[in-house]
Design a protein around this motif. Structure first.
Motif, mmCIF file in Angstrom:
data_model
loop_
_atom_site.group_PDB
_atom_site.id
_atom_site.type_symbol
_atom_site.label_atom_id
_atom_site.label_comp_id
_atom_site.label_asym_id
_atom_site.label_seq_id
_atom_site.Cartn_x
_atom_site.Cartn_y
_atom_site.Cartn_z
ATOM 1 N N ARG A 246 0.824 -1.206 0.000
ATOM 2 C CA ARG A 246 0.000 0.000 0.000
ATOM 3 C C ARG A 246 0.857 1.253 0.000
ATOM 4 O O ARG A 246 0.512 2.271 -0.619
ATOM 5 N N THR A 247 1.992 1.228 0.679
ATOM 6 C CA THR A 247 2.895 2.374 0.694
ATOM 7 C C THR A 247 3.448 2.647 -0.703
ATOM 8 O O THR A 247 3.639 3.818 -1.097
ATOM 9 N N ASP A 248 3.688 1.602 -1.467
ATOM 10 C CA ASP A 248 4.185 1.765 -2.836
ATOM 11 C C ASP A 248 3.107 2.203 -3.795
ATOM 12 O O ASP A 248 3.378 2.388 -4.994
ATOM 13 N N GLY A 249 1.895 2.372 -3.310
ATOM 14 C CA GLY A 249 0.812 2.867 -4.156
ATOM 15 C C GLY A 249 0.073 1.798 -4.924
ATOM 16 O O GLY A 249 -0.675 2.122 -5.865
ATOM 17 N N ALA A 250 0.232 0.536 -4.568
ATOM 18 C CA ALA A 250 -0.456 -0.544 -5.275
ATOM 19 C C ALA A 250 -1.927 -0.592 -4.864
ATOM 20 O O ALA A 250 -2.262 -0.428 -3.686
ATOM 21 N N SER A 251 -2.785 -0.784 -5.849
ATOM 22 C CA SER A 251 -4.201 -0.943 -5.550
ATOM 23 C C SER A 251 -4.440 -2.295 -4.884
ATOM 24 O O SER A 251 -3.568 -3.170 -4.870
ATOM 25 N N THR A 252 -5.647 -2.457 -4.350
ATOM 26 C CA THR A 252 -5.946 -3.717 -3.662
ATOM 27 C C THR A 252 -5.862 -4.909 -4.613
ATOM 28 O O THR A 252 -5.278 -5.949 -4.280
ATOM 29 N N ALA A 253 -6.442 -4.745 -5.805
ATOM 30 C CA ALA A 253 -6.403 -5.846 -6.769
ATOM 31 C C ALA A 253 -4.966 -6.163 -7.181
ATOM 32 O O ALA A 253 -4.559 -7.333 -7.271
ATOM 33 N N ARG A 254 -4.159 -5.119 -7.445
ATOM 34 C CA ARG A 254 -2.774 -5.337 -7.856
ATOM 35 C C ARG A 254 -1.954 -5.932 -6.711
ATOM 36 O O ARG A 254 -1.065 -6.771 -6.933
ATOM 37 N N MET A 255 -2.236 -5.504 -5.496
ATOM 38 C CA MET A 255 -1.510 -6.029 -4.345
ATOM 39 C C MET A 255 -1.746 -7.533 -4.201
ATOM 40 O O MET A 255 -0.797 -8.305 -4.005
ATOM 41 N N TYR A 256 -3.004 -7.961 -4.318
ATOM 42 C CA TYR A 256 -3.283 -9.382 -4.203
ATOM 43 C C TYR A 256 -2.711 -10.164 -5.384
ATOM 44 O O TYR A 256 -2.194 -11.263 -5.216
ATOM 45 N N TRP A 257 -2.808 -9.615 -6.583
ATOM 46 C CA TRP A 257 -2.360 -10.332 -7.767
ATOM 47 C C TRP A 257 -0.844 -10.461 -7.813
ATOM 48 O O TRP A 257 -0.323 -11.497 -8.223
#
Length: 346
Positions: A246-257
């Motif tokens: 989240r600190t790197d700016g990743a969205s929730t979908a991108r973070m999980y994927w």
């Protein structure tokens, strides 16, 4: 007189010296490892240490169970494989004098004929195996992600989703037979109630929907299991990784994927193996729902095996189909066990 006494004393001394030399020789042989007494004592020590080992002392606890399993499980599997090499048709005793691969040759020839029963059963078994496993894993992962978000009554949701797996295939088949009933079933009644009566179908009679209906029912039963496996994997991932993404700016979908799902490979493998084994064991579900003749659209190898062996009395052919099913299950489980062994988890 002195010479005689000296000779007598000297003779005695010589005899004692010879005896002592013999004793010394024996001791030397013992030190050199050639004496029988030492070897015997060493062997007795090895036997005694083996008899006192934990393995021997534990035999009364696991020995009877291992003997029964070896006789009635693995012995039955081996005898089934032997029967498949004969031409036994259920009358009289099987002939063990001449073994051949005629039953497997028959299966191979039928596999090359798209209209044969064995081709249809094999096709449906593979389709059920793949579609059911993949869809159940995806649904279980989505449910696990939703529950992992910290919703209220998480334990209650987990219990509700896992509850269907505690039901037997027989209960599930009866339940879904009522759900799919074209006249009074809940599915068609709900569609009529919301104004979608045109979508009602004869779910268990129309060949277009029979296999899909089976897959949906089994998915309902086992998606909770996949959810629990994935939920355990998600909760084992450190929260720092979520925060870093989240600190790197990743969205929730991108973070999980990109971050979370790649770390769930072990959970995916474990759940997939269990689901594929249950897919191969779906005999009682299909048998209760459709009987011994489900038709080409939903016939699977286990039902065909029962039909050939117990209804047509083609015992050798039925045993050959059972052996193929056993090899399919072994092909699913063996790579997983080998991987676990390499990782030191067995």
């Amino acid at each position: 007189m002195k010479s005689i006494l000296f000779g007598v004393l000297g003779g005695d001394h010589g005899e004692r010296s010879d005896n002592d030399s013999a004793a010394d020789g024996d001791s030397l042989r013992a030190d050199g490892g050639t004496a029988d007494t030492e070897v015997t004592s060493g062997r007795s020590f090895d036997v005694q240490s083996f008899l006192d080992s934990e393995f021997v002392r534990s035999i009364p606890f696991w020995g009877p169970a291992a003997l029964l399993m070896g006789l009635f499980v693995y012995g039955a599997v081996a005898w089934n494989a032997v029967i498949s090499l004969t031409d036994w048709e259920g009358l009289g005793q099987p002939e063990y004098a001449n073994f051949d691969l005629s039953m497997y040759s028959r299966m191979f020839n039928e596999l090359l004929e798209p209209g044969s029963n064995f081709f249809a059963a094999t096709r449906n078994t593979v389709a059920l195996l793949i579609a059911f496993t993949v869809i159940t894993l995806v649904l279980g992962l989505l449910l696990a992600i939703l529950v992992d978000q910290g919703v209220r009554f998480e334990n209650a949701f987990r219990t509700i989703y896992l509850l269907p797996m505690s039901l037997s295939f027989v209960v599930t088949a009866i339940f879904w037979s009522w759900m799919y009933n074209p006249r009074i079933g809940l599915i068609n009644e709900t569609l009529r109630a919301v104004g979608l009566g045109a979508l009602t179908q004869a779910w268990l009679s129309d060949p277009r929907f029979k296999l899909a209906s089976v897959i949906f029912a089994l998915m309902w039963q086992f998606s909770g299991y996949a959810m629990v496996v994935y939920l355990a994997g998600l909760q084992a991932i450190p929260t720092e990784q979520y925060e870093a993404a989240r600190t790197d700016g990743a969205s929730t979908a991108r973070m999980y994927w990109r971050v979370i799902i790649p770390q769930l490979r072990s959970s995916t493998t474990s759940a997939a193996v269990v689901l594929m084994v249950f897919a191969l064991k779906a005999f009682d579900f299909l048998f209760v729902m459709f009987g011994p003749n489900p038709g080409p659209s939903t016939d699977i190898l286990s039902v065909m095996m029962f039909r050939e062996a117990f209804m047509s009395t083609n015992w050798a052919y039925g045993s050959g189909i059972a052996t193929v099913l056993f090899l399919m299950a072994l092909g699913v489980i063996a790579p997983y066990l080998y991987r676990q062994y390499q990782r030191g988890e067995l």
